[in-house]
Write a protein that holds these residues in place. Structure first.
Motif, PDB file in Angstrom:
ATOM      1  N   TYR A 105     107.635 -15.068  39.729  1.00 48.35           N
ATOM      2  CA  TYR A 105     106.869 -13.829  39.904  1.00 48.35           C
ATOM      3  C   TYR A 105     105.525 -14.155  40.554  1.00 48.35           C
ATOM      4  CZ  TYR A 105     110.186 -12.104  36.423  1.00 48.35           C
ATOM      5  OH  TYR A 105     111.316 -11.769  35.741  1.00 48.35           O
ATOM      6  N   TRP A 114     102.993 -11.021  34.321  1.00 50.83           N
ATOM      7  CA  TRP A 114     104.157 -11.658  33.696  1.00 50.83           C
ATOM      8  C   TRP A 114     104.445 -11.036  32.329  1.00 50.83           C
ATOM      9  CZ3 TRP A 114     101.488 -16.948  34.801  1.00 50.83           C
ATOM     10  CH2 TRP A 114     101.523 -17.179  36.182  1.00 50.83           C
ATOM     11  N   SER A 116     103.816  -8.014  31.473  1.00 55.34           N
ATOM     12  CA  SER A 116     104.401  -6.697  31.719  1.00 55.34           C
ATOM     13  C   SER A 116     105.871  -6.796  32.097  1.00 55.34           C
ATOM     14  CB  SER A 116     103.616  -5.989  32.822  1.00 55.34           C
ATOM     15  OG  SER A 116     104.207  -4.756  33.158  1.00 55.34           O
ATOM     16  N   GLU A 117     106.223  -7.819  32.871  1.00 54.62           N
ATOM     17  CA  GLU A 117     107.600  -7.953  33.336  1.00 54.62           C
ATOM     18  C   GLU A 117     108.539  -8.503  32.271  1.00 54.62           C
ATOM     19  OE1 GLU A 117     108.961  -7.162  36.486  1.00 54.62           O
ATOM     20  OE2 GLU A 117     107.082  -6.032  36.521  1.00 54.62           O
TER      21      GLU A 117
END
Length: 254
Positions: A105, A114, A116-117
């Motif tokens: 990412y 990161w 959030s993902e």
């Protein structure tokens, strides 16, 4: 997945209007396009420049030298020798994890992106929010710590040349603020940062090896191996050795 394909098509359509398509982009720009972003800023840093900046920010031997007196009083040689090995192993694991995330990412947001993902959708926004604020606070505290260490070192160097000089608390504070002011104006001119990162990388490496060789070679006396590898010192004021060691561990992680 459909949203990501739509973003790529939108960027491709916009680029086609400017006589560009995804095939004309470099691999980094293509990766950004796949994530729904377009490359708007110019890339001034080479791999070595980025490595130099990162290395300078996490310069372990400068951090150790700035806090060496803490380790000597709260553990002694055994803590410094084995503590460096232990922290190096842990830091290597952290670095490998972060490099994997950065590769998968590649986003300027870093940790908060990161979080959030990778967090569950239900907690993604909250996790990203906390991560971003903690990262910001950590950068503030780290910057203050480094500025204080450099300011203290500068005052100490002045005292070496002026033996009659008595260091006061306000001297260190003034040195601290001088470093902050210098850093402020220095960062206003970002064009020289890549070249500076390249230079500081080699200066840091060379100075490390020079000091590592010069100090033991010129030292008038040397301690026995038992003192270096098996001697524990606790001058923290706590009777329990574990508490003194814990303070040093916490200091090493800053």
């Amino acid at each position: 997945m459909a949203e990501k394909d739509k973003d790529i098509m939108a960027i491709s359509h916009r680029n086609s209007n400017d006589d560009f398509d995804l095939k004309s982009l470099d691999s980094d720009a293509q990766k950004l396009a796949e994530m729904g972003y377009s490359q708007d800023l110019r890339r001034n840093y080479t791999v070595l420049s980025v490595l130099g900046v990162g290395f300078s920010l996490t310069n372990s031997w400068f951090g150790i030298s700035a806090a060496l007196v803490t380790g000597i009083n709260s553990g002694g040689p055994i803590l410094i020798v084995y503590g460096i090995i232990l922290i190096a192993l842990i830091s290597t694991c952290v670095g490998i994890s972060l490099s994997e995330l950065a590769s998968a990412y590649p986003n300027a947001g870093g940790q908060y992106f990161w979080a959030s993902e990778l967090a569950p959708r239900r907690y993604a926004n909250f996790a990203s929010y906390l991560t971003g604020w903690f990262a910001w606070a950590g950068s503030i505290f780290t910057s203050a710590s480094v500025a204080l260490a450099v300011g203290s070192a500068g005052v100490g160097c002045w005292q070496l040349g002026h033996p009659d000089f008595v260091i006061e608390s306000w001297h260190v504070f003034v040195g601290y603020q001088v470093i902050n002011i210098f850093a402020f104006f220095f960062n206003c001119y970002g064009s020289i940062l890549p070249a500076l990162g390249h230079m500081t990388f080699w200066v840091s490496l060379l100075s490390f090896f020079i000091i590592l060789v010069t100090v033991p070679a010129k030292a008038p006396t040397h301690q026995e191996a038992r003192f270096v590898f098996a001697n524990f010192v606790n001058n923290t004021g706590w009777k329990q050795n574990g508490i003194g060691t814990g303070f040093r561990r916490a200091h090493a992680w800053r």
